[in-house]
Design a protein around this motif. Structure first.
Motif, PDB file in Angstrom:
ATOM      1  N   ALA A 261      -7.408   6.046 -48.022  1.00 56.25           N
ATOM      2  CA  ALA A 261      -8.336   5.162 -48.740  1.00 56.25           C
ATOM      3  C   ALA A 261      -7.765   3.749 -48.846  1.00 56.25           C
ATOM      4  O   ALA A 261      -7.416   3.286 -49.928  1.00 56.25           O
ATOM      5  CB  ALA A 261      -8.628   5.731 -50.128  1.00 56.25           C
ATOM      6  N   SER A 263      -7.787  -0.411 -48.867  1.00 55.27           N
ATOM      7  CA  SER A 263      -8.738  -1.407 -49.355  1.00 55.27           C
ATOM      8  C   SER A 263      -9.678  -1.794 -48.223  1.00 55.27           C
ATOM      9  O   SER A 263      -9.248  -2.083 -47.109  1.00 55.27           O
ATOM     10  CB  SER A 263      -7.995  -2.650 -49.858  1.00 55.27           C
ATOM     11  N   THR A 266     -15.050   1.059 -47.514  1.00 54.87           N
ATOM     12  CA  THR A 266     -15.306   2.479 -47.826  1.00 54.87           C
ATOM     13  C   THR A 266     -14.225   3.101 -48.720  1.00 54.87           C
ATOM     14  O   THR A 266     -14.211   4.315 -48.898  1.00 54.87           O
ATOM     15  CB  THR A 266     -15.432   3.307 -46.530  1.00 54.87           C
ATOM     16  N   ARG A 267     -13.351   2.281 -49.302  1.00 52.30           N
ATOM     17  CA  ARG A 267     -12.283   2.830 -50.131  1.00 52.30           C
ATOM     18  C   ARG A 267     -12.819   3.709 -51.270  1.00 52.30           C
ATOM     19  O   ARG A 267     -12.331   4.820 -51.509  1.00 52.30           O
ATOM     20  CB  ARG A 267     -11.434   1.707 -50.731  1.00 52.30           C
ATOM     21  N   ASP A 268     -13.834   3.215 -51.978  1.00 49.60           N
ATOM     22  CA  ASP A 268     -14.352   3.964 -53.130  1.00 49.60           C
ATOM     23  C   ASP A 268     -14.967   5.287 -52.703  1.00 49.60           C
ATOM     24  O   ASP A 268     -14.912   6.275 -53.465  1.00 49.60           O
ATOM     25  CB  ASP A 268     -15.378   3.113 -53.894  1.00 49.60           C
ATOM     26  N   ILE A 271     -12.040   7.696 -52.331  1.00 48.13           N
ATOM     27  CA  ILE A 271     -11.533   8.118 -53.638  1.00 48.13           C
ATOM     28  C   ILE A 271     -12.466   9.156 -54.264  1.00 48.13           C
ATOM     29  O   ILE A 271     -12.027  10.156 -54.840  1.00 48.13           O
ATOM     30  CB  ILE A 271     -11.343   6.899 -54.560  1.00 48.13           C
ATOM     31  N   LYS A 272     -13.765   8.927 -54.117  1.00 46.86           N
ATOM     32  CA  LYS A 272     -14.746   9.900 -54.635  1.00 46.86           C
ATOM     33  C   LYS A 272     -14.607  11.240 -53.898  1.00 46.86           C
ATOM     34  O   LYS A 272     -14.724  12.316 -54.505  1.00 46.86           O
ATOM     35  CB  LYS A 272     -16.163   9.360 -54.490  1.00 46.86           C
ATOM     36  N   GLN A 275     -11.823  13.156 -55.449  1.00 50.17           N
ATOM     37  CA  GLN A 275     -12.228  13.737 -56.735  1.00 50.17           C
ATOM     38  C   GLN A 275     -13.127  14.952 -56.542  1.00 50.17           C
ATOM     39  O   GLN A 275     -12.991  15.959 -57.234  1.00 50.17           O
ATOM     40  CB  GLN A 275     -12.930  12.681 -57.581  1.00 50.17           C
ATOM     41  N   THR A 288      -3.315   5.481 -50.438  1.00 50.45           N
ATOM     42  CA  THR A 288      -4.088   4.271 -50.704  1.00 50.45           C
ATOM     43  C   THR A 288      -3.148   3.102 -50.976  1.00 50.45           C
ATOM     44  O   THR A 288      -1.928   3.271 -51.018  1.00 50.45           O
ATOM     45  CB  THR A 288      -5.035   4.503 -51.908  1.00 50.45           C
ATOM     46  N   THR A 290      -4.083   1.070 -53.623  1.00 49.06           N
ATOM     47  CA  THR A 290      -4.625   0.688 -54.929  1.00 49.06           C
ATOM     48  C   THR A 290      -3.764   1.291 -56.035  1.00 49.06           C
ATOM     49  O   THR A 290      -3.820   2.498 -56.284  1.00 49.06           O
ATOM     50  CB  THR A 290      -6.080   1.188 -55.073  1.00 49.06           C
ATOM     51  N   MET A 293      -5.242   2.874 -60.251  1.00 51.26           N
ATOM     52  CA  MET A 293      -6.164   4.003 -60.286  1.00 51.26           C
ATOM     53  C   MET A 293      -6.556   4.304 -61.732  1.00 51.26           C
ATOM     54  O   MET A 293      -5.749   4.124 -62.649  1.00 51.26           O
ATOM     55  CB  MET A 293      -5.499   5.239 -59.681  1.00 51.26           C
ATOM     56  N   ASN A 294      -7.795   4.786 -61.910  1.00 54.41           N
ATOM     57  CA  ASN A 294      -8.198   5.106 -63.277  1.00 54.41           C
ATOM     58  C   ASN A 294      -7.434   6.329 -63.787  1.00 54.41           C
ATOM     59  O   ASN A 294      -6.886   7.128 -63.023  1.00 54.41           O
ATOM     60  CB  ASN A 294      -9.723   5.300 -63.376  1.00 54.41           C
TER      61      ASN A 294
END
Length: 352
Positions: A261, A263, A266-268, A271-272, A275, A288, A290, A293-294
């Motif tokens: 993933a 940057s 299509t990174r998000d 990540i989805k 999950q 990644t 990033t 991360m949340n």
């Protein structure tokens, strides 16, 4: 304990890639890139075998975004089923680290002498190097075991060739790769800790699926090959979008994936995907750049985040492959194999 040449090759990549880039930015090599820029090329076919087949996804994307007809075709397929794709307007970019693989030599015997060939190889006296209308050298030390630095240098050189065909600034592309190489070297300073962390997360692993899209498809395809070669270990490769169209049914307890993933646009989505696999009971190594991360992802026991330096999406491929290499090495050691040593084949395949 037998010496681990494969790990030595992994750790040498930063130094070797800097030397390769320096060579390919010399005045003599830059003149070759300028020749490509002036040719007005409309159609390119990239072809190779193994990792030499998979290294050109970023180059292919760059050409297509500039409206240039580009394809990536296995050399074995070109010989027997797709040779008709090669017409007199085609520039054939053949990638072979040895320049002597059986399929490459056979294809060179079959094509018309006036087909323009760009040769990418590591052996200046090879059959491929001698046939190339333009020959680009990887200029890295040969590996003793499975491909490492020759794969990454092939990837970089293919991208520089594509940039030249697109009349882009090749030096700027090289500078971005220099930044990524620095990130690679920094990551490898902690290779022991990273190897242990990934190995602990994967202690019950029986097989792995590599998932990504766009430029990361080089990592997905070549990375799966490296798991199979280095560790004698089942590894599948998937385009992320295609994974939802059926293969997602494999996900359950005991499923392991490595998702890329970087940057980019299509990174998000990647990540989805990580999950969604976690929710269904699978485990994911999320590679990644990033760091922010949340909390939901960072606290998810089914997701191990591997953070790389941030760079341009096309340059992220040379960083992404390093955790793949390290995990393949760790799995080989756990399974009792000498990492990267061939049992039934060889580094240079001289028969079809």
């Amino acid at each position: 304990m037998e010496k681990n040449f494969y790990l030595e090759d992994i750790l040498s990549q930063g130094v070797e890639l800097r030397a390769s880039l320096s060579f390919n930015r010399s005045d003599r090599m830059m003149e070759q890139f300028r020749i490509l820029s002036k040719k007005g090329i409309k159609k390119v076919i990239f072809s190779g075998m193994g990792s030499s087949h998979y290294c050109a996804y970023g180059a292919d994307i760059r050409l297509k975004r500039h409206g240039i007809n580009s394809q990536i075709i296995s050399t074995g397929e070109l010989i027997y089923y797709e040779k008709g794709c090669i017409d007199h307007g085609t520039v054939l970019c053949l990638i072979s680290q040895s320049g002597e693989s059986a399929e490459t030599k056979r294809l060179l015997d079959l094509i018309d002498p006036d087909i323009f060939v760009i040769a990418v190889t590591n052996q200046k006296d090879s059959t491929l190097a001698k046939r190339g209308n333009l020959t680009f050298m990887l200029n890295v030390s040969d590996e003793i075991s499975v491909t490492t630095r020759t794969y990454v240098s092939s990837l970089v050189l293919a991208e520089m060739i594509a940039a030249a065909v697109c009349k882009e600034d090749v030096c700027r592309i090289a500078e971005k790769y220099e930044e990524a190489i620095r990130g690679m070297s920094q990551y490898l300073q902690y290779y022991e800790e990273e190897s242990i962390r990934m190995q602990e997360f994967c202690k019950e692993i029986q097989e792995i699926s590599l998932i990504g899209r766009g430029n990361a498809l080089s990592t997905v395809r070549a990375g799966s090959l490296f798991f199979r070669e280095v560790s004698k270990f089942p590894a599948l490769d998937f385009d992320s979008a295609e994974f939802r169209h059926g293969p997602m049914e494999m996900v359950q307890d005991g499923f392991y994936a490595m998702i890329f993933a970087p940057s980019g646009e299509t990174r998000d989505l990647e990540i989805k995907m990580a999950q969604d696999i976690s929710i269904k009971g699978g485990k994911v190594l999320l590679v990644t750049d990033t760091a922010d991360m949340n909390k939901e992802i960072m606290d998810d026991k089914n997701i191990l985040t591997v953070i790389l330096d941030k760079t341009e999406e096309y340059a992220s491929q040379i960083l992404q492959i390093v955790p793949v290499q390290l995990l393949a090495n760790a799995i080989a050691e756990v399974r009792g194999f000498q990492p990267g040593v061939f049992r039934w084949g060889s580094k240079v395949m001289t028969e079809e």
